[in-house]
Scaffold this active site. Structure first.
Site, short mmCIF file in Angstrom:
data_model
loop_
_atom_site.label_atom_id
_atom_site.label_comp_id
_atom_site.label_asym_id
_atom_site.label_seq_id
_atom_site.Cartn_x
_atom_site.Cartn_y
_atom_site.Cartn_z
N ASP A 1 -11.70 26.82 -28.34
CA ASP A 1 -11.40 27.46 -26.97
C ASP A 1 -10.26 28.31 -27.21
N CYS B 1 -33.48 37.31 -24.25
CA CYS B 1 -33.54 37.38 -22.74
C CYS B 1 -34.62 38.32 -22.51
N CYS C 1 -35.73 39.88 -18.54
CA CYS C 1 -35.22 38.84 -17.26
C CYS C 1 -33.83 39.33 -16.92
N CYS D 1 -25.56 36.62 -9.53
CA CYS D 1 -24.13 36.22 -9.56
C CYS D 1 -23.65 36.63 -8.19
N CYS E 1 -15.18 37.68 -11.22
CA CYS E 1 -16.01 36.39 -11.94
C CYS E 1 -15.35 34.93 -11.05
N CYS F 1 -17.64 28.09 -12.40
CA CYS F 1 -18.83 28.52 -11.58
C CYS F 1 -19.93 28.37 -12.49
N CYS G 1 -24.83 31.61 -13.22
CA CYS G 1 -25.45 32.26 -14.27
C CYS G 1 -26.19 31.55 -15.15
N CYS H 1 -30.96 30.34 -15.36
CA CYS H 1 -31.53 30.75 -16.70
C CYS H 1 -32.73 30.02 -17.04
C1 B12 Z 1 -11.50 34.47 -21.77
C2 B12 Z 1 -12.60 33.49 -21.60
C3 B12 Z 1 -13.41 33.37 -20.42
C4 B12 Z 1 -13.09 34.38 -19.35
C5 B12 Z 1 -14.09 35.81 -19.75
C6 B12 Z 1 -15.33 35.40 -20.30
C7 B12 Z 1 -16.27 36.46 -20.88
N1 B12 Z 1 -17.21 36.36 -20.58
O1 B12 Z 1 -15.53 36.82 -21.91
C8 B12 Z 1 -13.57 33.78 -17.98
C9 B12 Z 1 -12.44 33.00 -17.48
C10 B12 Z 1 -14.30 34.58 -17.06
C11 B12 Z 1 -14.45 32.68 -18.74
C12 B12 Z 1 -15.55 31.95 -17.99
C13 B12 Z 1 -16.30 31.11 -18.55
N2 B12 Z 1 -16.25 30.66 -19.81
CO1 B12 Z 1 -15.01 31.17 -21.07
N3 B12 Z 1 -13.75 31.61 -22.47
C14 B12 Z 1 -13.05 32.67 -22.66
C15 B12 Z 1 -12.59 32.64 -24.18
C16 B12 Z 1 -11.18 31.88 -23.93
C17 B12 Z 1 -12.34 33.79 -24.84
C18 B12 Z 1 -13.80 34.92 -24.74
C19 B12 Z 1 -13.46 36.38 -24.88
O2 B12 Z 1 -12.60 36.59 -25.96
N4 B12 Z 1 -13.85 37.13 -24.03
C20 B12 Z 1 -13.61 38.61 -24.42
C21 B12 Z 1 -14.90 39.30 -24.41
C22 B12 Z 1 -14.60 40.75 -25.12
O3 B12 Z 1 -15.89 38.79 -25.24
P1 B12 Z 1 -17.43 38.80 -25.08
O4 B12 Z 1 -18.25 38.25 -23.53
O5 B12 Z 1 -17.82 38.28 -26.20
O6 B12 Z 1 -17.52 40.43 -24.92
C23 B12 Z 1 -18.45 41.03 -25.88
C24 B12 Z 1 -19.72 41.66 -24.76
O7 B12 Z 1 -19.10 42.29 -23.74
C25 B12 Z 1 -19.84 42.90 -25.93
N5 B12 Z 1 -20.75 43.76 -25.24
C26 B12 Z 1 -22.02 44.11 -25.49
N6 B12 Z 1 -22.32 45.34 -24.88
C27 B12 Z 1 -21.27 45.70 -24.31
C28 B12 Z 1 -21.22 47.07 -23.57
C29 B12 Z 1 -19.85 47.48 -23.04
C30 B12 Z 1 -19.82 48.58 -22.18
C31 B12 Z 1 -18.61 46.69 -23.28
C32 B12 Z 1 -17.53 46.81 -22.59
C33 B12 Z 1 -19.03 45.34 -24.06
C34 B12 Z 1 -20.06 45.00 -24.63
O8 B12 Z 1 -19.02 43.16 -26.53
C35 B12 Z 1 -17.84 42.15 -26.40
C36 B12 Z 1 -17.00 41.66 -27.70
O9 B12 Z 1 -17.93 40.93 -28.51
C37 B12 Z 1 -13.63 31.74 -24.77
C38 B12 Z 1 -13.26 31.08 -26.10
C39 B12 Z 1 -12.83 31.96 -27.37
N7 B12 Z 1 -11.81 31.84 -27.78
O10 B12 Z 1 -13.70 32.41 -27.49
C40 B12 Z 1 -14.30 30.99 -23.78
C41 B12 Z 1 -15.87 30.50 -23.75
C42 B12 Z 1 -16.47 31.90 -23.98
N8 B12 Z 1 -15.83 30.13 -22.55
C43 B12 Z 1 -16.94 29.22 -22.25
C44 B12 Z 1 -17.52 28.84 -21.07
C45 B12 Z 1 -18.20 27.54 -21.01
C46 B12 Z 1 -17.12 29.48 -19.64
C47 B12 Z 1 -17.76 29.29 -18.39
C48 B12 Z 1 -19.29 28.96 -18.56
C49 B12 Z 1 -17.11 28.11 -17.69
C50 B12 Z 1 -17.50 27.91 -16.36
N9 B12 Z 1 -18.70 27.27 -15.93
O11 B12 Z 1 -16.77 28.23 -15.26
C51 B12 Z 1 -17.48 30.62 -17.70
C52 B12 Z 1 -18.86 31.70 -17.95
C53 B12 Z 1 -18.65 32.91 -17.41
C54 B12 Z 1 -19.48 34.10 -17.93
N10 B12 Z 1 -20.67 34.30 -17.53
O12 B12 Z 1 -18.94 34.32 -19.15
C55 B12 Z 1 -17.51 28.95 -23.67
C56 B12 Z 1 -18.82 29.44 -23.71
C57 B12 Z 1 -19.80 28.85 -24.69
C58 B12 Z 1 -21.09 29.18 -24.82
N11 B12 Z 1 -22.19 28.55 -24.60
O13 B12 Z 1 -21.32 30.39 -24.71
C59 B12 Z 1 -16.39 29.47 -24.59
C60 B12 Z 1 -16.88 29.96 -25.75
C61 B12 Z 1 -15.24 28.25 -24.58
C62 B12 Z 1 -15.71 27.35 -25.77
N12 B12 Z 1 -14.96 27.18 -26.87
O14 B12 Z 1 -16.79 26.63 -25.42
N13 B12 Z 1 -14.15 32.42 -19.82
S1 SF4 Z 2 -31.05 34.53 -17.03
FE1 SF4 Z 2 -30.71 33.64 -18.86
S2 SF4 Z 2 -32.59 34.74 -20.22
FE2 SF4 Z 2 -32.31 35.61 -18.14
S3 SF4 Z 2 -31.17 37.65 -18.71
FE3 SF4 Z 2 -29.61 35.93 -17.99
S4 SF4 Z 2 -28.95 34.82 -19.84
FE4 SF4 Z 2 -31.10 36.02 -20.41
S1 SF4 Z 3 -19.67 32.34 -13.75
FE1 SF4 Z 3 -21.64 33.65 -13.89
S2 SF4 Z 3 -22.53 33.93 -11.71
FE2 SF4 Z 3 -20.45 32.76 -11.75
S3 SF4 Z 3 -19.25 34.48 -11.04
FE3 SF4 Z 3 -18.98 34.32 -13.08
S4 SF4 Z 3 -20.80 35.48 -13.98
FE4 SF4 Z 3 -20.96 35.51 -11.86
#
Ligand code: B12
Ligand code: SF4
Ligand code: SF4
Length: 377
Positions: A133, A187, A190, A197, A212, A239, A242, A246
């Protein structure tokens, strides 16, 4: 030992250590463009560490010279709900499922350390680094490459068998191993997560952290934008919406890790008790919990919003307490909470505080709230 046998041995050991899945990816650089695009859109909000040194985020060789493989593991944390035998308080906040046990960083690091020690016993001299993480690895991208699942529309890694209630961890090694294939996307058409959200933070596969609830309750150190407060409902830490909606999580197996359950009772969901928690109580209570990340001020800010969203007159007392907190940010959110409940008693508290308020920003907040109320009274 040949790469295939070594990989099989590592995966067997990972299963013995309680990991629910283990896969291996070749340690090649990840494409940089999507991370750059995400950062350019400002979707990381105040998490400036994500924008620091993007080269290190995408190239494993920048972290471990000679890196050849990324061993990825998943550890389930989902629990069977509701937790039995715990009476529900009248004013109950929501704590995300992942934060209910011992801090997952601790749990993952300990097991990954044991897995690395095992690899060293098979292959002496191997260089390895453990991540869970907090490191610079883009963990979801590696998990996908290692076949642990696909990166879903809610941006979490999702697996057909396990769902998505799991943590990710990695070991970077300079060993050649047998590599897995990335899992295809399931996905389909869906859009449930996007539709559910509460703050509109999701577009397919992309999250705007600034909207978020997880970011707003855990990572943000600032005032919560007023526009999102009602939508945050009762969440005080993280939160789950989402993931809850699923369909792949409907039959997701529960966690078998005792540490992730052990302290579940210590996590307070009673908003009245939370509001009464002093900074020193917070530090000792959450010393081994992921909740400490929010900081006392952040948690109290969230509690004030949740108390307001309860719309229950019982919340006036605890909100009145938070209106006297040393931290002006907490006072501003308590003021919002009291106004959301409304009524004579709540507004008397606000008028009384206005007469004593010394912080300029907080005074402005109180005046705005009371101005909206006063013409009507
Ligand atoms: C920063 C971070 C957050 C941030 C940002 C979340 C995010 N989605 O990136 C916040 C604080 C919001 C967060 C929340 C949560 N997190 Co968090 N977080 C991290 C962390 C530390 C870094 C993630 C990161 O680098 N994000 C940056 C973006 C760039 O990453 P990305 O989503 O992969 O983005 C890609 C897509 O957007 C994609 N993409 C595809 N199409 C397109 C199109 C466009 C236009 C663009 C711009 C991008 C794009 O490209 C991007 C690059 O690959 C990781 C641990 C780690 N070191 O990886 C944990 C991690 C992702 N988190 C985790 C968890 C559990 C959560 C939560 C569920 C916790 C909770 N219940 O509150 C929520 C989930 C929210 C959600 N829906 O994502 C787990 C996920 C496990 C899993 N099964 O996937 C991780 C891996 C931690 C762990 N070691 O277990 N988190
Ligand atoms: S609810 Fe689950 S299966 Fe449906 S779009 Fe979201 S991540 Fe994919
Ligand atoms: S954790 Fe998921 S449902 Fe909750 S605010 Fe973030 S993106 Fe929306």
């Amino acid at each position: 030992v040949d790469a295939r046998q070594l990989t099989l041995d590592i995966k067997r050991r990972a299963a013995q250590l309680g990991f629910d899945a283990c896969g291996v990816a070749r340690a090649e650089p990840l494409p940089e463009d999507r991370l750059a695009q995400w950062l350019a859109l400002g979707y990381h909000g105040t998490m400036t560490y994500l924008a620091r040194d993007p080269g290190r985020r995408v190239d494993p060789a920048a972290l471990l010279p000679g890196a050849r493989s990324v061993i990825c593991v998943a550890l389930l944390y989902g629990q069977a709900e509701p937790e039995e035998g715990i009476p529900e308080p009248r004013l109950r906040g929501e704590v995300s499922a992942y934060a209910r046990g011992v801090d997952y960083h601790e749990v993952l690091r300990k097991r990954l350390g044991e897995l690395l020690a095992f690899i060293r016993s098979l292959s002496p001299g191997v260089e390895g680094r453990v991540y869970a993480d907090t490191g610079p690895l883009l963990e979801k991208s590696w998990a996908v490459r290692a076949g642990l699942g696909w990166q879903a529309k809610n941006t979490n890694v999702l697996n057909r068998r396990l769902g998505s209630w799991f943590f990710l961890g990695e070991i970077l090694v300079d060993l050649a191993l047998d590599y897995d294939q990335p899992a295809p996307d399931h996905c389909g058409s869906c859009t449930r997560c996007i539709d559910a959200c509460p703050t509109g933070a999701l577009a397919p596969y992309v999250l705007d952290s600034r909207r978020c609830v997880s970011y707003l309750t855990i990572e943000s150190r600032e005032d919560t934008p007023v526009a999102f407060r009602e939508a945050m409902g009762l969440f005080v830490f993280g939160c789950d919406i989402c993931q809850k909606v699923c369909p792949w999580n409907r039959k997701a197996p529960p966690s078998t890790a005792p540490e992730l359950r052990a302290e579940s009772r210590a996590v307070e969901r009673d908003l009245v008790k939370l509001a009464a928690m002093r900074p020193a109580d917070f530090s000792s209570r959450y010393r081994r919990s992921a909740i400490k990340r929010a900081t006392w001020s952040g948690l109290m800010r969230n509690v004030a919003i949740a108390l307001g969203n309860s719309r229950d007159e019982e919340a006036i007392g605890p909100l009145g307490g938070l209106l006297e907190a040393d931290d002006p940010m907490v006072r501003r959110h308590a003021a919002w909470g009291l106004a959301r409940i409304g009524g004579e008693v709540a507004f008397r508290r606000l008028t009384d505080r206005r007469a004593r308020e010394t912080d300029a920003t907080t005074l402005r907040t109180l005046e705005e709230i009371l101005r909206l109320r006063e013409p009507a009274s």
